[in-house]
Design an enzyme around this catalytic site. Structure first.
Site, short mmCIF file in Angstrom:
data_model
loop_
_atom_site.label_atom_id
_atom_site.label_comp_id
_atom_site.label_asym_id
_atom_site.label_seq_id
_atom_site.Cartn_x
_atom_site.Cartn_y
_atom_site.Cartn_z
CB VAL A 190 -0.96 0.01 1.21
CG1 VAL A 190 -1.71 1.33 1.28
CG2 VAL A 190 -1.94 -1.15 1.11
CB ALA A 194 -9.85 -0.80 -0.20
N GLY A 246 -6.85 -4.60 -2.18
CA GLY A 246 -5.87 -4.35 -3.23
C GLY A 246 -5.04 -3.12 -2.92
CE LYS A 283 -11.65 -4.36 6.56
NZ LYS A 283 -11.65 -5.15 5.30
#
Length: 811
Positions: A471, A607, A792, A678
């Protein structure tokens, strides 16, 4: 006619003096040339006088070096015949000076009168040889500029000066050369001077007397700068200033021009242009009575500062309503020859603070304590004290008076950057807002004001990034790709000033080259630790800064409080802080609001999906979130999309690990811990007080499979393949699928495996995507749905980048 003044650096070398010759020869109108002493000579003269007066015989060696320097200059400027004559005349003056120094050495004393005589030789010599080089008439400026003594200072007597100028220069020649700085007492004829920088003043007096078309001040800079270029890299030359603006900037530390220079030119409406002897083609700064050029939009023209400030405070309830207190303060200081450049008084009159140079602080306190000794004894005035190691900053611009809120913007900007204002002052003309800060904050203050008031070409955001894995590395690449576009289109400069990984860290306030950051980190990086990173960032004390955390480290998350306390915004991909104890989460959010900065963590959930930001917008606009349903684990969604008659549960878990969707230890994902974090973050952002322990867990992998090591897990997880396949067949026959769903319903939270029918929005969720349904009072019958990539490196980095952009207020 025009008057041209050349400063010490302009008379400091053979080449620079030849520049003067070229510049003057290009003039088509009569010119008065005013010169300073050869660069550095005035300081040398003071130094030699001090050595001689202290009985130090080494003064003679320094004096000989002074003589040799002048002889070398003259040898480079004149041919043989002319050189012999000018050397004779200059050496005659140097011999006089040598005799004075011998006298000081013998009596070991140097009076102010003698000191004034000594330093006059610098201009007497330079004006003599410059006049010979220009083949011009030479006049000793002691015959022209007349002074009176007031409070121990030499003050120009303009009436007698005007008489003397007319007497000694009845007709103006094509070129006239005089020395600046030096003068003489109107009564005794003794040599005096106009103070350091007084050559500018000499030139202005002569320009006013002869009604010059312009006064040109030739120096070693291109003009007035928007700020000190040694501190502000992108400071630039100010094209136009009014007399008032130039005076204000000069009074507060801009050393381009001696402050008293402005008045004679202003009085006769003579424009002033600052020019660079070493760059004569540059347009310089033009100073006139006009406030600004057409189309001038900036509220302030420039920033100036005085770094050696002491604040003297006189306070006491006995001052309230008493007439004449301030009169006594300033009278006492004036008698002592102490200059005051800032005054700040409380409206209640119980305290007055004045700014003086630190060299005058002790004397000022003693003078005022003596003046108010009776009031101090009676308790009407408290002890008078000095606060040292301060700096005074002034923002200057006549356009400020037309724009409301300038002071509010100024102090708000300083506050958001953690800069404490100790005292401030503003006149009714609104041309100058001055304030006092700790000197340690001066660099940061100048940078943040220059940036905030659009004096800089770009708005600068300084970034500290920790974590350069998938990241963080992707984020640096995205910043590198966008840097030039953001500068060109948005006027935003992203300056990455710190990069750290687990082992090493590198810091550079000028910015790190992102094309080579890995090599720079390897070759120039220092051993890293969370405490070192914190200390280095705080020591840099850099303006408009943001700390970006692309790690999953609890130790790095522990740094957020320190960053926010020091007015450094935080952008976190790391979920640990926002999902920790509710009180800590709430404190960090409150701290950021109180400091006027940002704590952003959009990528903690989904994300790069705009989930948290959307929820905040709903709540801030008056809506209320009632229910959330979401698939928040890209790993688990991949697993349940992969399970089929040919691919078992254990095989799909292995595939998720190999594709790097899961953690190296997939039990972290299977335990639902990441989803719980989360969900807790979302619940809190929705307005509910929730801890991780409050979430009900309905896991599809029994607790026993989380015991032991990773090898034990892989050896046993196949035991679940058969029962899962049997359940999957039943689901398939019913046209249903599994989804691991996080739910919030009126504050109650749960996570678990859920069967969804083909009509459900979650049914067709592909790959590792995330989805969230938000039910609110407004979006009730038809909930809002946000869906897309939930994992991702690229999309997560893009989400972090978007948070950085929101700190810069770029739309």
């Amino acid at each position: 006619m025009k008057v041209m003044k050349f400063g010490g650096t302009s008379v400091g070398s053979v080449n620079s003096i030849l520049n003067i010759q070229r510049i003057v020869r290009e003039e088509s109108e009569p010119v008065i040339v005013v010169v300073s002493a050869v660069g550095g000579v005035t300081d040398q003269l003071y130094s030699i006088a001090n050595l001689a007066a202290s009985g130090n015989a080494s003064y003679l060696k320094d004096f000989n070096r002074l003589r040799e320097r002048h002889e070398a200059l003259l040898s480079g400027l004149f041919e043989a015949n002319a050189l012999e004559h000018i050397l004779s005349d200059v050496n005659e003056l140097l011999d006089e000076l040598s005799n004075i120094f011998k006298g000081l050495f013998l009596i070991q004393d140097c009076s102010l009168k003698t000191s004034d005589a000594i330093v006059s030789y610098g201009e007497r010599i330079s004006s003599l040889f410059v006049s010979r080089l220009l083949e011009a008439q030479h006049v000793d400026s002691r015959d022209l500029i007349k002074t009176d003594e007031q409070f121990g200072k030499h003050i120009v007597n303009f009436a007698r000066t005007s008489e003397a100028i007319r007497q000694h220069i009845p007709n103006l020649p094509n070129v006239l050369v005089v020395g600046g700085f030096i003068s003489s007492n109107v009564l005794t004829g003794e040599t005096t001077n106009l103070g350091r920088g007084g050559s500018d003043y000499t030139a202005s007096i002569l320009a006013a007397e002869f009604h010059a078309s312009i006064l040109e001040i030739w120096t070693d800079v291109d003009g007035f700068m928007t700020a000190d270029p040694r501190v502000i890299n992108n400071a630039y030359v100010i094209e136009r200033l009014s007399y008032v603006e130039a005076m204000e900037l000069s009074n507060f530390g801009a050393k381009v021009i001696y402050p008293p220079t402005i008045f004679p030119a202003f009085h006769k409406n003579i424009p002033i242009r600052i020019k660079n002897t070493f760059n004569p083609e540059a347009p310089g700064t033009f100073i006139s009575k006009e406030k600004s050029g057409n189309g001038e939009s900036k509220a302030i023209k420039g920033i100036s500062s005085i770094s050696d400030t002491s604040l003297i405070t006189v306070e006491g309830l006995g001052m309230v309503g008493v007439i004449g207190v301030n009169y006594r303060i300033f009278k006492a200081l004036a008698k002592a020859g102490i200059s005051v450049f800032l005054v700040s008084q409380a409206s209640s009159e119980n305290s007055t603070s004045i700014g003086v140079r630190m060299a005058d602080a002790q004397s000022a306190v003693q003078v005022l304590q003596q003046e108010f000794r009776l009031e101090i004894e009676m308790g009407e005035i408290n002890t008078i004290f000095a606060e040292n190691n301060l700096a005074t900053v002034a923002i200057v611009g006549e356009n400020m008076k037309r724009i409301p809120g300038i002071a509010g913007k100024l102090f708000g900007t300083l506050g958001r950057n953690g800069i404490n204002v100790i005292a401030c002052a503003q006149g009714a003309s609104e041309t100058n807002i001055s304030f006092v800060i700790h000197v340690d904050s001066l660099r940061k203050t100048l940078n943040v004001i220059h940036d905030s008031f659009f004096l800089s070409e770009y708005q600068v955001l300084n970034i500290f990034l920790t974590g350069i894995g998938t990241v963080g590395g992707s984020l640096l690449e995205q910043i590198h790709q966008q840097q030039r576009l953001l500068m060109d289109q948005n006027g935003l400069k992203l300056n990455v000033v710190g990069i750290a990984d687990v082992q090493r860290a590198v810091f550079d306030r000028e910015g790190i080259d992102l094309e080579n950051y890995k090599k720079i980190l390897e070759e120039q990086g220092v051993p890293n630790s969370p405490s070192l990173m914190r200390d280095e960032i705080l020591k840099m004390n850099i303006f408009n800064s943001v700390f970006v955390d692309c790690t999953a480290s609890p130790q790095i998350a522990d740094l957020y409080e320190s960053m926010l306390e020091h007015n450094i915004s935080v952008v976190a991909a790391n979920k640990i802080a926002a999902s920790s104890a509710y009180d800590r989460y709430d404190y960090l959010k409150s701290l950021a609001r109180r400091k006027g900065i940002k704590y952003l963590f959009e990528t903690n959930v989904g994300a790069g999906l705009p989930i948290i930001n959307t929820m905040n917008n709903l709540i801030n606009s008056g809506d209320r979130i009632l229910k959330l349903e979401a698939v928040l684990s890209g790993t688990l969604n991949f697993i349940f999309n992969t399970i089929s008659s040919d691919i078992s549960l254990s095989a799909s878990i292995k595939m998720a690990q190999e594709a790097r969707y899961s953690e190296p230890d997939p039990r972290i994902d299977l335990s639902g811990k990441d989803v719980i974090r989360k969900l807790v973050i979302l619940a809190r952002e929705a307005g509910y007080r929730v801890e991780q322990e409050d979430v009900v867990k309905n896991l599809f992998v029994p607790d026993a499979y989380f015991e032991g090591g990773l090898d034990d897990f892989w050896n046993r997880i196949g035991e679940l393949d058969t029962p899962f396949e049997e359940k999957r067949k039943v689901l398939e026959s019913q046209s249903k699928r599994w989804r691991f769903v996080a739910k919030l319903d009126q504050g109650a939270c749960s996570v678990g495996l859920q069967e969804v029918a083909s009509s459900h929005p979650f049914y067709d969720l592909e790959g590792s995507n995330n989805i969230i349904m938000i039910t609110t009072e407004r979006y009730n019958q038809y909930p809002m749905i946000i869906k897309g990539y939930g994992a991702g490196a690229d999309v997560t980095a893009a989400g972090v980048f978007a948070d950085i952009m929101s700190i810069a207020n770029i739309r």
